[in-house]
Design an enzyme around this catalytic site. Structure first.
Site, mmCIF file in Angstrom:
data_model
loop_
_atom_site.group_PDB
_atom_site.id
_atom_site.type_symbol
_atom_site.label_atom_id
_atom_site.label_comp_id
_atom_site.label_asym_id
_atom_site.label_seq_id
_atom_site.Cartn_x
_atom_site.Cartn_y
_atom_site.Cartn_z
ATOM 1 N N THR A 106 -5.200 4.319 -11.501
ATOM 2 C CA THR A 106 -6.639 4.438 -11.770
ATOM 3 C C THR A 106 -6.978 5.685 -12.590
ATOM 4 O OG1 THR A 106 -6.880 5.518 -9.647
ATOM 5 C CG2 THR A 106 -7.298 3.154 -9.714
ATOM 6 N N ASN A 140 4.838 6.229 -6.801
ATOM 7 C CA ASN A 140 3.449 6.559 -7.096
ATOM 8 C C ASN A 140 3.344 8.049 -7.412
ATOM 9 O OD1 ASN A 140 0.746 7.006 -7.186
ATOM 10 N ND2 ASN A 140 0.275 6.032 -5.238
ATOM 11 N N ASN A 171 -12.484 4.351 -6.176
ATOM 12 C CA ASN A 171 -12.016 4.480 -4.792
ATOM 13 C C ASN A 171 -11.354 5.817 -4.562
ATOM 14 O OD1 ASN A 171 -8.926 4.413 -3.967
ATOM 15 N ND2 ASN A 171 -9.090 3.221 -5.870
ATOM 16 N N CYS A 187 -1.421 8.917 -8.068
ATOM 17 C CA CYS A 187 -2.612 8.714 -7.254
ATOM 18 C C CYS A 187 -3.566 9.880 -7.466
ATOM 19 C CB CYS A 187 -2.272 8.607 -5.772
ATOM 20 S SG CYS A 187 -3.775 8.402 -4.790
ATOM 21 N N LYS A 206 0.828 -1.201 0.000
ATOM 22 C CA LYS A 206 0.000 0.000 0.000
ATOM 23 C C LYS A 206 0.867 1.257 0.000
ATOM 24 C CE LYS A 206 -3.845 1.857 2.540
ATOM 25 N NZ LYS A 206 -4.158 2.530 1.265
ATOM 26 N N GLY A 232 -7.553 7.882 -0.106
ATOM 27 C CA GLY A 232 -6.785 9.029 0.383
ATOM 28 C C GLY A 232 -5.484 8.617 1.040
ATOM 29 N N LEU A 233 -4.994 7.444 0.610
ATOM 30 C CA LEU A 233 -3.703 6.968 1.075
ATOM 31 C C LEU A 233 -3.567 6.951 2.593
ATOM 32 C CD1 LEU A 233 -1.488 8.457 -1.752
ATOM 33 C CD2 LEU A 233 -1.622 6.050 -1.143
HETATM 34 C C1 LIG Z 1 -8.691 0.561 -3.185
HETATM 35 C C2 LIG Z 1 -7.494 0.855 -4.039
HETATM 36 C C3 LIG Z 1 -6.370 1.453 -3.486
HETATM 37 C C4 LIG Z 1 -5.256 1.750 -4.270
HETATM 38 N N1 LIG Z 1 -4.144 2.297 -3.696
HETATM 39 C C5 LIG Z 1 -3.048 2.515 -4.450
HETATM 40 C C6 LIG Z 1 -1.843 3.001 -3.865
HETATM 41 O O1 LIG Z 1 -1.769 3.195 -2.661
HETATM 42 N N2 LIG Z 1 -0.774 3.225 -4.683
HETATM 43 C C7 LIG Z 1 -0.831 2.993 -6.028
HETATM 44 O O2 LIG Z 1 0.154 3.223 -6.715
HETATM 45 N N3 LIG Z 1 -1.932 2.509 -6.599
HETATM 46 C C8 LIG Z 1 -3.048 2.251 -5.841
HETATM 47 N N4 LIG Z 1 -4.169 1.742 -6.445
HETATM 48 C C9 LIG Z 1 -4.148 1.433 -7.871
HETATM 49 C C10 LIG Z 1 -3.844 -0.047 -8.143
HETATM 50 O O3 LIG Z 1 -2.562 -0.393 -7.662
HETATM 51 C C11 LIG Z 1 -3.925 -0.348 -9.644
HETATM 52 O O4 LIG Z 1 -3.005 0.486 -10.323
HETATM 53 C C12 LIG Z 1 -5.305 -0.105 -10.205
HETATM 54 O O5 LIG Z 1 -6.283 -0.449 -9.260
HETATM 55 C C13 LIG Z 1 -5.566 -0.841 -11.520
HETATM 56 O O6 LIG Z 1 -5.472 -2.231 -11.333
HETATM 57 P P1 LIG Z 1 -6.748 -3.179 -11.045
HETATM 58 O O7 LIG Z 1 -7.780 -2.830 -12.053
HETATM 59 O O8 LIG Z 1 -6.223 -4.569 -11.117
HETATM 60 O O9 LIG Z 1 -7.232 -2.838 -9.657
HETATM 61 C C14 LIG Z 1 -5.284 1.447 -5.654
HETATM 62 C C15 LIG Z 1 -6.413 0.853 -6.210
HETATM 63 C C16 LIG Z 1 -7.504 0.543 -5.429
HETATM 64 C C17 LIG Z 1 -8.690 -0.107 -6.073
#
Ligand SMILES: Cc1cc2nc3c(=O)[nH]c(=O)nc-3n(C[C@H](O)[C@H](O)[C@H](O)COP(=O)(O)O)c2cc1C
Ligand SMILES: Cc1cc2nc3c(=O)[nH]c(=O)nc-3n(C[C@H](O)[C@H](O)[C@H](O)COP(=O)(O)OP(=O)(O)OC[C@H]3O[C@@H](n4cnc5c(N)ncnc54)[C@H](O)[C@@H]3O)c2cc1C
Ligand SMILES: Cc1cc2nc3c(=O)[nH]c(=O)nc-3n(C[C@H](O)[C@H](O)[C@H](O)COP(=O)(O)OP(=O)(O)OC[C@H]3O[C@@H](n4cnc5c(N)ncnc54)[C@H](O)[C@@H]3O)c2cc1C
Ligand SMILES: Cc1cc2nc3c(=O)[nH]c(=O)nc-3n(C[C@H](O)[C@H](O)[C@H](O)COP(=O)(O)O)c2cc1C
Ligand code: FES
Ligand code: FES
Lengths: 270, 312, 312, 270
Positions: free
Chosen positions: C192, C126, C68, C129, C44, C71-72
């Protein structure tokens, strides 16, 4: 004008681990359908799957008095929607839009009708055979499948007086090999003066072979093409087939409204 | 209940428009829906010349969406005027013509020709089609290109003009601003997202053009966000679209800031969707005692709920 | 069968990595999956300090996706090193630490601290975000910002660094190039998509932060296209993600150009997905007689089928 | 360690047009579940709906010999997944992950247990009531719903010797109004020396009222909170509840692993 019926599943008859016949209550569609037409079916609720899928009208179902009550689909499962249709339970409702597309042109006697079906491409020929029978047209069904267990409804066609020429890829019933082989043999044997209309439905390769063979013997051939269809109504331009026009030009026609039945000799096969 | 909305000088009886490329030239659907009942019909994108488009396969279904690369097959503007417009006029359809060129001059020429035709309510400038090699999206991905196409067309037509924006950009609001400055009456958004599906068994793309445009419910949350951003950036009306599948979705776009909406992919799933959309909007207005649907446009309430805080 | 892949100097036993933010700090899943069996775990996103993130509601489901705005929320890098890293080390997990800052200096500081920690295999930067106000995505949406963060971090660490790119840009390939030039060992993509869902009954956004990030199957076709574009643009390896839900999807990304993939949202749907992914890839390799999975990377066959032609 | 069962639907008992009880075959989950724990259920195949949804374990089902065979869910339909669960047919399989979360802490006699349930918030109290009965704890259920027809399983609780205090919003059964009103009256009447544990599950407003009332009378209160959950395993940080820590600070805890049962007096109600 097409009808969108929330058709109730009346029965689901499994034919094999891949094939089934799904009977749907849809009187208005049944009453309007002509041989070769299709319906757009939405399997499952919600967005997965999203789009409808095209299916030939296999049988027109009728009550005791002969009034149309519904249609059946001959379904082969190859993906998400066909899998849902394979598993559909009586009582479920399935949105079914139709009848759609240009049907076969049904010939009259003394012209003979030769139907050429590959696998699930059998579907449009049950209603066509009935229409031919009603007109007293002498009919033959060239029907090929992978194996004996995948040749369905033979008795139905026999009951209509249709001559059957069967092939299987593994030789388990009829001639071993492809269905176009006996078609070609029969064409070669037939007097050029005796009129014959060829109807073909099945995989693209089989259609191309049937159409090319027919053309070689100067016989007309109506083929029912299979394209991925987004809408079935001419709205999306996804279902195009490349065709030659009279002047040697090529153009894309929408197989959902200009077809699915198209003149085999004008199609450009890839 | 008043469902009418205005897009600049264009008055629509309701906010629901058939999206370009998803409703043929309109006439294909005359059997299925009363064309006059629609807020408007954005017809399939037209070039000056006829085009045959890409070979099949042209579409593939994706999770809650579809990818298409039709390649703007079409009959060209002249045949459109002669073969389709009369019927549309006879059926009292509000016709928005979606036009596409490879040069600014082509857009200008198309606008000129269509301004002289009878029965054209507005021009939608397709500067966002991801499926052709030149023109189109290259204008839509450059602020300068957007400005140039819109201002050149503005000079030659009195028809309302709606540049259609692509979502494939970093800051869509700046494109809405460029369109506004260049004299657009409204902006339409979004066109499709550039996307790709590969068949892993053959390792080939699923559609002949390799890449295509993604539409349908899958993209809706992104499209809504973009409408919301544009609403803050410009004063001209916004025509919102992307994945609308029912009245709730249409209302969501309006609340985000769209004065009217377009419905594309959902018409493939359910060509009888139109009266259902009108009915759903009416139900909502009744339930919430809203007399004029135009009153909900841009009313999303984003008052911050104390957003970020740090533990102590 | 050889499932191993390399991401620069980092050797992974297989190409399947748990995506950041979708697998907690890894330890939450120790009961459910053997952490050592994964290609890697992107933990995370971590800031220097602890953060509480946004208030609930933080997620909402969308068609074939989810939005989502967490907010880290996080425990900060120091508590991570003391409280989580030892267990991850003990379980022999390959740990990729996802770091996030509001200034270049914060990224540098995080990289310094983590370079000294034992058991960190790589750093994922990252810069994408969408859910925080400063930093993060602002770097990821600027070529200069991307270059600056990556080159600054490059100077202070010997660990492999993987900037994580945002899809919310016009030309993702140019960002991959900027990252490559700045010394990145690989790029991760996509994060995302900025998106929004409005509750039409209340006219309020469905999540507290108004906008959030869209993930899940819905975005997959766009993400695959971006991986494909980056593959043409850079020589460094690509770690692909976005909506992978089964082995087929993972293979699609690899064929498009990803040397390894990450799985996020699908782990929420099925936390037991990991052995199924390995099994599915093995089946595919067997069926297609592929000895080394690395051999399929970027092998998509896009030979043109005569694409556009005009009627005559 | 949670188990993911492809649980077969054994029975589906509709209780009203909104509520049903779904019985699922899932022996391993049933054997491990403690009162107040939940399962993450994936309704439907495919991506619509995409995510699982949390449901309390309502009943632990047992065979003649008392061995756990499955669980049931008390389901109220409010959206896509709960609608699918309402309509699920025996024979279908539904992925069900659990048991998850921190259960209620079950008190011992002579402490009395007062359960406070609003609507579908009844769900975790069936198993809790059994556990209390096994320990001989005197129990009362304060149970409120919209109307008489939505007060379910009363005989079950009566059979366990649980005292029932019922309220309905329309006054059709029990006291008219909210369930916290009789709770408050009873707290005021109770001797401060007699130990009481309050358990609450229901809509957020009711939980806040129950927790605040309990705190006012200096009674401990275990509340089962309801948050939208992405994963149920601590992976996504979606399900947070704002809580006070010992030093006046606030922090977000993940209700799926720190809860769903949390100490009511530490929760910050919005
Ligand atoms: C609930 C949630 C929290 C996330 N937190 C982070 C994060 O802390 N750092 C990051 O680089 N990406 C974060 N992401 C993005 C994911 O790592 C990933 O890039 C994105 O969800 C696309 O992949 P997926 O469709 O398999 O989920 C988060 C995604 C979700 C759904
Ligand atoms: C006019 C017409 C009539 C048809 N009649 C019948 C019929 O009577 N019975 C029957 O079983 N099928 C019929 N089909 C084919 C049927 O439409 C497809 O099998 C169906 O769309 C597959 O849907 P799916 O969701 O199961 O597969 P998907 O999950 O969508 O796809 C599975 C795989 O099959 C490929 N595919 C999907 N659609 C087609 C297609 N139309 N042609 C070739 N490949 C495809 C996909 O690219 C994918 O690789 C007909 C098609 C047409 C155009
Ligand atoms: C620990 C726990 C135990 C639960 N136990 C039960 C139970 O035993 N029986 C039962 O019927 N329900 C229970 N719930 C609630 C249940 O999870 C939701 O009703 C369900 O997730 C709704 O899914 P849906 O797909 O039907 O609704 P959706 O279509 O996803 O949403 C419909 C509407 O409800 C809102 N919504 C969705 N989920 C929630 C939620 N969790 N809380 C509040 N609003 C929500 C959405 O924002 C939307 O407006 C429990 C929830 C939790 C957290
Ligand atoms: C098959 C298809 C063809 C399209 N053709 C056009 C077009 O010619 N001109 C245009 O501006 N947009 C075109 N679009 C984009 C749609 O008008 C619309 O912007 C997009 O599909 C998003 O809306 P939807 O999700 O409701 O379909 C097309 C979309 C599809 C699916
Ligand atoms: S299927 Fe849409 S035009 Fe033929
Ligand atoms: S539901 Fe994912 S952390 Fe609680």
């Amino acid at each position: 004008m097409p009808i969108d019926a929330a058709a109730e599943v009346i029965a689901n008859h499994p034919l094999s681990t891949d094939y089934n016949v799904l009977a749907l209550a849809a009187p208005a569609i049944a009453a309007a359908a002509a041989p070769g037409q299709f319906v757009m079916v939405k399997a499952g609720a919600g967005h997965d799957p999203l789009l409808r899928r095209p299916f030939s009208v296999f049988e027109v179902l009728r009550d005791e008095r002969g009034a149309p009550t519904g249609i059946s689909l001959l379904n082969k499962r190859i993906g998400v929607s066909t899998d849902l249709i394979y598993k559909a339970q009586p009582g479920e409702r399935i949105a079914c839009l139709g009848p759609l597309g240009r049907p076969f042109t049904v010939v009259d006697s003394p012209t003979e009708a030769w139907m050429v079906a590959g696998g699930v491409g059998l579907a449009p020929f049950a209603t066509l055979a009935e229409a031919l029978r009603a007109r007293g047209v002498r009919s033959t069904l060239f029907y090929g499948a992978r194996r004996a267990q995948e040749l369905f409804h033979l008795d139905f066609f026999r009951g209509l007086g249709v001559e059957l020429v069967l092939t299987t890829e593994d030789g388990s019933l009829g001639e071993r090999g492809r269905v176009v082989t006996p078609l070609e043999r029969r064409l070669a044997a037939q007097s050029a003066a005796a009129p014959v209309m060829i109807y073909a439905c099945g995989p693209e390769g089989m259609l191309a072979a049937a159409a090319t063979t027919a053309a070689r013997f100067d016989r007309p051939c109506q083929v029912s093409v299979e394209r991925i269809m987004g809408c079935g109504l001419g709205g999306c331009y996804s279902c195009v087939v490349r065709m030659r026009n009279g002047h040697g030009g090529l153009h894309h026609v929408r197989s959902c409204i200009a077809g699915p039945v198209l003149p085999g000799n004008q199609i450009v096969w890839d | 209940m008043d469902l009418s909305v205005r897009i600049g000088s264009l008055a629509l009886k309701n906010p629901i428009i058939a999206a370009s490329g998803c409703f043929g030239y309109g006439v294909e659907y005359a059997d299925v829906v009363d064309l006059e009942s629609l807020g408007g019909i954005a017809v399939k994108g037209l070039f000056l010349a006829e085009r045959e488009g890409h070979p099949a396969p042209r579409i593939v279904e994706t999770p809650a969406g579809m990818l298409n690369a039709i390649g703007l097959q079409g009959i060209g503007v002249r045949r459109f005027i002669h073969e389709k417009l009369p019927e549309l006029r006879a059926r009292k359809a509000i016709v928005i013509v979606n036009i596409c060129g490879t040069t600014v001059d082509e857009y200008v020429e198309l606008a000129r020709i269509l301004s002289d035709a009878e029965g054209v309510a507005a021009l939608e400038l397709n500067i966002s089609c991801p499926n052709i090699k030149e023109g189109g999206i290259t204008f839509g991905c450059s602020l300068r290109g957007t400005f140039d196409v819109v201002s050149a067309v503005r000079k030659v037509t009195g028809l309302p003009i709606l540049p259609k924006l692509t979502p494939n950009v970093t800051d869509v609001a700046s494109f809405a601003r460029a369109a506004e400055e260049a004299g657009a009456d409204a902006v339409s958004l979004v066109n499709t997202f550039l996307a790709m599906v590969i068949d892993v068994e053959t390792r080939r793309p699923k559609i002949s053009n390799v890449v295509g445009g993604l539409s349908g419910p899958a993209i809706r949350p992104i499209a809504v966000r973009m409408v919301y951003e544009c609403r803050q950036a410009v004063k001209i009306p916004i025509v919102g679209m992307g994945g609308i599948a029912n009245a709730r979705d249409a209302l969501e776009f309006m609340i985000a800031g769209a004065a009217a909406v377009q419905v594309g992919t959902a018409n493939f799933v359910d060509p009888f969707i139109w009266p259902k959309l009108f009915g759903g909007i009416r139900d909502y207005m009744q339930r919430h005692q809203i007399a004029r649907i135009a009153d909900i446009v841009g009313t999303v309430d984003t008052r911050a709920r104390d957003n970020e805080w740090i533990s102590s």
